[in-house]
Scaffold this active site. Structure first.
Site, PDB file in Angstrom:
ATOM      1  N   GLU A  76      43.456 -10.109 -35.776  1.00  0.00           N
ATOM      2  CA  GLU A  76      42.480  -9.108 -35.350  1.00  0.00           C
ATOM      3  C   GLU A  76      42.035  -9.326 -33.903  1.00  0.00           C
ATOM      4  O   GLU A  76      41.811  -8.353 -33.183  1.00  0.00           O
ATOM      5  CB  GLU A  76      41.268  -9.146 -36.294  1.00  0.00           C
ATOM      6  N   ASP A  77      41.949 -10.575 -33.472  1.00  0.00           N
ATOM      7  CA  ASP A  77      41.326 -10.843 -32.169  1.00  0.00           C
ATOM      8  C   ASP A  77      42.273 -11.275 -31.052  1.00  0.00           C
ATOM      9  O   ASP A  77      41.840 -11.439 -29.922  1.00  0.00           O
ATOM     10  CB  ASP A  77      40.247 -11.934 -32.323  1.00  0.00           C
TER      11      ASP A  77
END
Ligand code: MN
Length: 726
Positions: A76-77
């Site tokens: 996600e990051d």
């Protein structure tokens, strides 16, 4: 920050055969992926996944969970992709990271506090694997520990969410230690003042009663030993949040709150638990109503313990929990502890008492009996919980729980009946989608509405929720009633006009008792359905009204020879007062005579049939003779066909054709050449030379039909053509 070898050491302490290479690879991969990313505290981001992994080593979890924890924020990051993770760490760890990524995306959706229970279910439905939830809980715990670096608004939101969703989830999974810490941290952030006040009080009490705790510990240990029971007795103060909650629940002040001490008595066997209880109850008076036996009746999360409260030394109320070492492990570490302990597996009586929703825990324990290693246990602990449900959001973040297979129509009705009734389209996750799409967990659904809509009756068989089905049925029924009411009003307006009397709702209202109806609507619907005749209504409103046969609408002339005239003659001219008929899709309960119906251009008449509405006949139809003696059933109607939106009407013709090869082909060719549709053909040989052919056609209007008939008459194979009026 935790070093690579430190992480491995932590795992090795409880799992000597750990896959060191795997942990090292995960460590390096996540470190590279997060690079120089920083947290709100200014620390390197990579410290966060390591701390999450460390929390999970306290729960003694398997390698895959620890590796997934280290990797949990990479997809996600960072630039990392799920394919990369799958390739580098295998599909099992890939699936865990994928589950965590999905849950993280949910965090972006705004949530309403009251939806806590549903949101917990959504989490359980999305996380296929119990390990995903364990990592998520550890992730939330570390974020709560470092919450002070966040801006106040965000802090409040995260703390509320923790209290609503994550702390109870930890409790449900039996990880009490984690639940308590989450609660304390959330409380501290939500109401710092109350937290401080209670903590201060607790410190004061501790200063006074430090000796008391030690005294009770020593005293109790000695008394148990005298009875031959080896026990570990530990006393502690309750935490601020649990005290605050008790103060809230019982509306008491801190001073009034007596039991702020809790003692835990850990023994070797179940038998010793009950013997220890006997010792406690004979040493100090018990407080009635506080004794609970969760060993014979465990809690849903498999928590087992004996609870009791006694009045101890110094008249201080003391809460006691008595349990075995294994029970204590389950109480502290919950589901994670099952990986290490196999106690109390086959207790059938418990099944009955468990709520259906949390039977998964039961199943995981059953699986425990089958699996040999902790890894195997966790791997098989698939969450099948709530797999018969889907959880979707409204654009405002309201969570709607639906059965699996539900459509946006079900969703719309779940939000509100009006929303369902006026739904014409929908957006799923921002994109237009068909109303019959099967909804998935976490979908955000926006219903596109149009005022004045009626749900199509066909929806009734397409929806899965009872609420939607019932609402659609009600709405369709209401729509049909509305159609009859509209038709009834038109019939009455014209009847009053012909009688040269004024018609108004007020006048009709006054006549309701004479008509034995409760509302104007009832009268209108009854007239529309043909259950009440317009003439009766006129007479009810104007009792002095003298019966007159109705004349041709419009000119007001009362026909003098009415007695001798048949209704069909009277309806010969269609005046402006006639009820307009649009065709088959009329928004009135109007249908056409089944055989040889009318087509635009025909002069028409309507016949009211009770319960069915109006049937349209061409004025020349022989069937009309049957209604000659019932003039009240005759309705003045006229065509109102839209030239921009033409539609076909059924008509029937009968031919006599000469028997020769290809004669039928010639006939159908004429019809096709004239753009006529053939719905049905029936043939009956009459003589050796002639055959009767009956053809059901669909034509635009009378002109169209006449053109076809005229052309057929020119064909040598056709000896005779007639239109059939049913
Ligand atoms: Mn995280």
């Amino acid at each position: 920050m935790m070093r690579q070898y430190e992480l491995v050491e932590r795992v090795k302490r409880y799992n000597p055969s750990t896959d060191e290479a795997l942990l090292n690879r995960a460590y390096v991969y996540a470190m590279m992926a997060h690079g120089n990313q920083k947290r709100a505290s200014g620390d390197l981001f990579f410290g966060h996944p390591l701390e999450v992994a460390a929390i999970l080593t306290d729960l003694k979890l398997d390698d895959a969970t620890i590796a997934a924890a280290v990797l949990h924020d990479t997809v996600e990051d960072t630039q990392a992709t799920l394919e990369e993770i799958n390739k580098a760490f295998g599909p099992q760890i890939g699936a865990l990271v994928d589950g965590l990524t999905k849950i993280k995306r949910l965090d972006l959706v705004s949530k309403q506090a009251a939806q806590g229970e549903n949101f917990r279910k959504l989490l359980l439905a999305i996380a296929d694997d119990v390990r995903v939830l364990l990592v998520k809980l550890a992730d939330r715990l570390h974020n709560m520990r470092t919450l002070q670096f966040m801006p106040p608004e965000k802090r409040k939101r995260i703390a509320e969410e923790t209290l609503d969703i994550y702390a109870p989830l930890a409790g449900r999974m039996g990880i009490q230690e984690m639940r308590e810490e989450l609660e304390e941290l959330a409380f501290q952030n939500l109401d710092a003042e109350a937290y401080e006040a209670i903590s201060r009080h607790l410190r004061e009490v501790t200063a006074k009663s430090e000796k008391l705790v030690e005294e009770i510990e020593r005293d109790l240990t000695a008394k148990l030993k005298a009875q031959g029971i080896q026990a570990m007795v530990t006393g502690r103060q309750k935490r601020p949040y649990s005290i605050w909650r008790k103060m809230e629940r019982k509306s008491v002040s801190f001073e009034q709150l007596s039991d702020i001490f809790g003692f835990r008595v850990i023994v070797g066997t179940v038998d010793e638990c009950y013997r220890a209880l006997g010792v406690v109850h004979t040493s100090w008076p018990m407080v009635p109503g506080r004794y609970k036996d969760y060993i014979s009746t465990p809690k849903q999360n498999d928590y087992k313990s004996i609870h009791t409260t006694v009045i101890g030394p110094g008249s201080q109320r003391v809460e006691l929990q008595i349990r075995t070492i294994a029970m204590d492990e389950v109480a502290e570490y919950g589901i994670a502890a099952h990986a290490l302990y196999k106690e109390g597996v086959n207790d059938n009586s418990r099944l009955a008492t468990e709520s259906r929703a949390y039977q998964w825990l039961r199943r995981t324990i059953d699986l425990l009996a089958e699996g040999d290693t902790p890894e195997e246990f966790l791997e098989h602990t698939k969450l099948e919980l709530f797999h018969d449900q889907v959880f979707c959001f409204t654009p405002k973040g309201r969570l709607i729980a639906l059965p699996r297979g539900a459509t946006p129509i079900d969703f719309a009705y779940a939000v509100h009946t009006d929303v369902g009734n006026t739904a014409v389209g929908c957006k799923i996750n921002g994109r237009m989608a068909p109303l019959l799409t099967e909804l998935q967990n976490g979908d955000e659904v926006e219903i596109v509405r149009a005022a004045g809509q009626t749900p199509p009756a066909a929806w009734e068989s397409l929806v899965v929720t009872g609420k939607a089905r019932a609402s659609i049925r009600r709405a369709t029924r209401a729509a049909v009633r509305q159609q009859y009411t509209g038709l009834g009003r038109q019939i009455l307006e014209r009847a009053f006009e012909r009688a040269h009397r004024t018609f108004s709702d007020e006048k009709l209202k006054g006549a309701l008792p004479r008509l034995a109806r409760i509302s104007i609507e009832d009268v209108l619907a009854a007239v529309g359905r043909g259950e009440m005749f317009s003439g009766d209504v006129v007479r009810a409103v104007y009792p002095d009204y003298k019966e007159e046969r109705r004349g041709v609408g419009g000119d007001g002339a009362v026909q003098s020879e009415k007695k001798s005239s048949t209704p069909a003659k009277e309806f010969g001219e269609q005046g402006a007062n006639a009820i307009p008929i649009r065709g088959l899709n009329a928004d009135m309960p109007v249908r056409f005579a089944p055989e040889g119906g009318a087509v635009p251009g025909d002069r028409i008449v309507g016949i009211l049939t009770p319960g069915e509405g109006v049937t349209i006949y061409p004025i020349q139809s022989p069937s009309l003779a049957a209604f000659d003696n019932e003039p009240d059933r005759w309705i003045d109607v006229r065509w109102d066909v839209e030239p921009d939106d033409p539609q076909r009407f059924p008509a029937r013709i009968k031919l006599q054709s000469i028997n020769e090869p290809g004669s039928l082909a010639q006939i159908t060719q004429v019809i096709a050449d004239h753009d006529g549709n053939i719905d049905n053909v029936a043939m009956k040989r009459r003589t050796q030379d002639f055959t009767d052919v009956t053809i059901d056609l669909a034509v635009w209007d009378l002109k169209h039909l006449n053109a076809i008939i005229a052309e057929l008459r020119t064909k040598p194979v056709v000896s005779r053509v007639d239109r059939v009026n049913g």
